[in-house]
Design a protein around this motif. Structure first.
Motif, PDB file in Angstrom:
ATOM      1  N   ALA A 124       0.835  -1.194   0.000  1.00 16.79           N
ATOM      2  CA  ALA A 124       0.000   0.000   0.000  1.00 16.79           C
ATOM      3  C   ALA A 124       0.874   1.249   0.000  1.00 16.79           C
ATOM      4  O   ALA A 124       2.025   1.221   0.434  1.00 16.79           O
ATOM      5  N   PRO A 125       0.346   2.376  -0.497  1.00 16.30           N
ATOM      6  CA  PRO A 125       1.115   3.626  -0.483  1.00 16.30           C
ATOM      7  C   PRO A 125       1.474   4.046   0.937  1.00 16.30           C
ATOM      8  O   PRO A 125       0.816   3.670   1.905  1.00 16.30           O
ATOM      9  N   LEU A 126       2.519   4.865   1.052  1.00 17.89           N
ATOM     10  CA  LEU A 126       2.975   5.328   2.354  1.00 17.89           C
ATOM     11  C   LEU A 126       1.887   6.104   3.077  1.00 17.89           C
ATOM     12  O   LEU A 126       1.756   6.028   4.301  1.00 17.89           O
ATOM     13  N   GLU A 127       1.052   6.844   2.330  1.00 21.34           N
ATOM     14  CA  GLU A 127      -0.010   7.624   2.960  1.00 21.34           C
ATOM     15  C   GLU A 127      -1.003   6.719   3.685  1.00 21.34           C
ATOM     16  O   GLU A 127      -1.494   7.057   4.768  1.00 21.34           O
ATOM     17  N   VAL A 128      -1.294   5.555   3.076  1.00 20.97           N
ATOM     18  CA  VAL A 128      -2.224   4.620   3.722  1.00 20.97           C
ATOM     19  C   VAL A 128      -1.612   4.064   5.000  1.00 20.97           C
ATOM     20  O   VAL A 128      -2.264   3.934   6.032  1.00 20.97           O
ATOM     21  N   GLU A 130       0.646   5.462   6.964  1.00 14.21           N
ATOM     22  CA  GLU A 130       0.679   6.479   8.018  1.00 14.21           C
ATOM     23  C   GLU A 130      -0.703   6.692   8.608  1.00 14.21           C
ATOM     24  O   GLU A 130      -0.851   6.885   9.816  1.00 14.21           O
ATOM     25  N   ALA A 131      -1.751   6.650   7.771  1.00 14.37           N
ATOM     26  CA  ALA A 131      -3.113   6.839   8.274  1.00 14.37           C
ATOM     27  C   ALA A 131      -3.517   5.704   9.196  1.00 14.37           C
ATOM     28  O   ALA A 131      -4.135   5.911  10.239  1.00 14.37           O
ATOM     29  N   VAL A 132      -3.137   4.466   8.838  1.00 16.64           N
ATOM     30  CA  VAL A 132      -3.471   3.314   9.677  1.00 16.64           C
ATOM     31  C   VAL A 132      -2.669   3.328  10.966  1.00 16.64           C
ATOM     32  O   VAL A 132      -3.180   3.068  12.052  1.00 16.64           O
ATOM     33  N   ALA A 133      -1.378   3.639  10.864  1.00 16.37           N
ATOM     34  CA  ALA A 133      -0.500   3.592  12.034  1.00 16.37           C
ATOM     35  C   ALA A 133      -0.829   4.673  13.050  1.00 16.37           C
ATOM     36  O   ALA A 133      -0.744   4.449  14.257  1.00 16.37           O
ATOM     37  N   THR A 134      -1.203   5.867  12.589  1.00 14.28           N
ATOM     38  CA  THR A 134      -1.460   6.979  13.500  1.00 14.28           C
ATOM     39  C   THR A 134      -2.916   7.106  13.883  1.00 14.28           C
ATOM     40  O   THR A 134      -3.250   7.823  14.822  1.00 14.28           O
ATOM     41  N   GLY A 187      12.062  -5.263  13.625  1.00 13.61           N
ATOM     42  CA  GLY A 187      11.931  -4.295  14.708  1.00 13.61           C
ATOM     43  C   GLY A 187      11.147  -3.059  14.299  1.00 13.61           C
ATOM     44  O   GLY A 187      11.121  -2.065  15.032  1.00 13.61           O
ATOM     45  N   ARG A 188      10.454  -3.096  13.158  1.00 13.96           N
ATOM     46  CA  ARG A 188       9.724  -1.931  12.661  1.00 13.96           C
ATOM     47  C   ARG A 188       8.241  -1.996  13.026  1.00 13.96           C
ATOM     48  O   ARG A 188       7.663  -3.088  13.067  1.00 13.96           O
ATOM     49  N   PRO A 189       7.609  -0.841  13.290  1.00 16.70           N
ATOM     50  CA  PRO A 189       6.158  -0.823  13.453  1.00 16.70           C
ATOM     51  C   PRO A 189       5.505  -1.277  12.152  1.00 16.70           C
ATOM     52  O   PRO A 189       5.838  -0.786  11.073  1.00 16.70           O
ATOM     53  N   SER A 190       4.580  -2.226  12.243  1.00 18.17           N
ATOM     54  CA  SER A 190       3.986  -2.817  11.052  1.00 18.17           C
ATOM     55  C   SER A 190       2.502  -3.070  11.279  1.00 18.17           C
ATOM     56  O   SER A 190       2.010  -3.049  12.400  1.00 18.17           O
ATOM     57  N   LEU A 205       6.657   0.642   8.693  1.00 18.62           N
ATOM     58  CA  LEU A 205       7.198   1.998   8.720  1.00 18.62           C
ATOM     59  C   LEU A 205       8.730   1.956   8.723  1.00 18.62           C
ATOM     60  O   LEU A 205       9.323   1.093   9.334  1.00 18.62           O
ATOM     61  N   THR A 206       9.328   2.922   8.030  1.00 20.50           N
ATOM     62  CA  THR A 206      10.776   3.096   8.069  1.00 20.50           C
ATOM     63  C   THR A 206      11.078   4.499   8.556  1.00 20.50           C
ATOM     64  O   THR A 206      10.196   5.361   8.646  1.00 20.50           O
ATOM     65  N   ASP A 207      12.361   4.759   8.838  1.00 24.12           N
ATOM     66  CA  ASP A 207      12.742   6.083   9.335  1.00 24.12           C
ATOM     67  C   ASP A 207      13.021   7.066   8.186  1.00 24.12           C
ATOM     68  O   ASP A 207      13.488   8.170   8.416  1.00 24.12           O
ATOM     69  N   GLY A 208      12.776   6.661   6.953  1.00 25.97           N
ATOM     70  CA  GLY A 208      12.940   7.552   5.828  1.00 25.97           C
ATOM     71  C   GLY A 208      14.334   7.586   5.245  1.00 25.97           C
ATOM     72  O   GLY A 208      14.607   8.329   4.295  1.00 25.97           O
TER      73      GLY A 208
END
Length: 209
Positions: A124-128, A130-134, A187-190, A205-208
């Motif tokens: 899924a796109p990064l925007e999706v 971030e919306a799910v994670a936050t 070790g990443r939030p998933s 999620l990655t740290d960019g």
């Protein structure tokens, strides 16, 4: 297995207690090591779009917790629907355990390690992500009108490290369409999410960098 029944704004009669206890025999047959079967019954408020009662069932270990809930015209009908969902999730769990013992099957952990090239999963796109994670959900609200039909519930849970395969199991048992976790491999939030059939997707999620 202990059976605990609680009521909020609704009375719990001996007849209802006997009814619930008679239903738990099938659960004990499917999961002999289950420790507790908890039932919470609440009366729907006058502001609720549905009249009647709400029942939430929680089945406790060993292993992941199984939950189901439903609303109905009374506590009996609401319980029957939620109870049916609990049985379905138990059967799914047992079927998946049997499937893993079969030959020629690919575990989700192995599929994730190969970026899901062997199955039909599109990241899924990064925007999706971030919306799910936050938990951010765009809501348009008229400032001149206080009432809004949109209700956003916020919950916080302690982060748990687990494999992708275990995260899918947890998601199925609680009956959700996605499940947040810390990937044991990276070790990443998933988040794992349900696709069609028995297909699943994973977003991390990655740290960019």
């Amino acid at each position: 297995m202990d059976v605990n029944i609680r009521g909020k704004n609704v009375g719990i009669t001996d007849r209802f207690e006997n009814y619930v206890e008679s239903k738990t025999e099938k659960v004990e047959g499917l999961l002999p090591r289950a420790q507790a079967f908890e039932v919470r019954v609440s009366r729907q408020s006058d502001r609720s779009p549905q009249n009647g009662d709400h029942v939430e069932i929680t089945l406790i270990g060993p292993g992941p917790v199984i939950r189901a809930e439903s609303a109905g015209g009374d506590k009996y009908s609401a319980f029957d629907i939620a109870y049916g969902r609990v049985l379905e999730r138990i059967r799914r769990m047992k079927d998946k355990r049997q499937d893993r013992r079969g030959r020629g099957r690919i575990s989700l952990a192995d599929a994730a390690a190969s970026d899901f090239e062997t199955i039909d999963v599109t990241p899924a796109p990064l925007e999706v992500l971030e919306a799910v994670a936050t938990g951010e959900v765009p809501v348009v609200q008229d400032e001149e009108q206080d009432y809004s039909p949109v209700v956003i519930r916020t919950k916080e849970f302690p982060a748990e490290r687990m494999t992708t395969e275990d995260a899918v199991d947890r998601m199925e048992l609680v009956g959700h369409d996605f499940f947040l976790f810390i990937a044991e491999e990276t070790g990443r939030p998933s988040v794992v999410y349900r696709r069609k059939g028995w297909n699943y997707g994973v977003i991390s999620l990655t740290d960019g960098e």
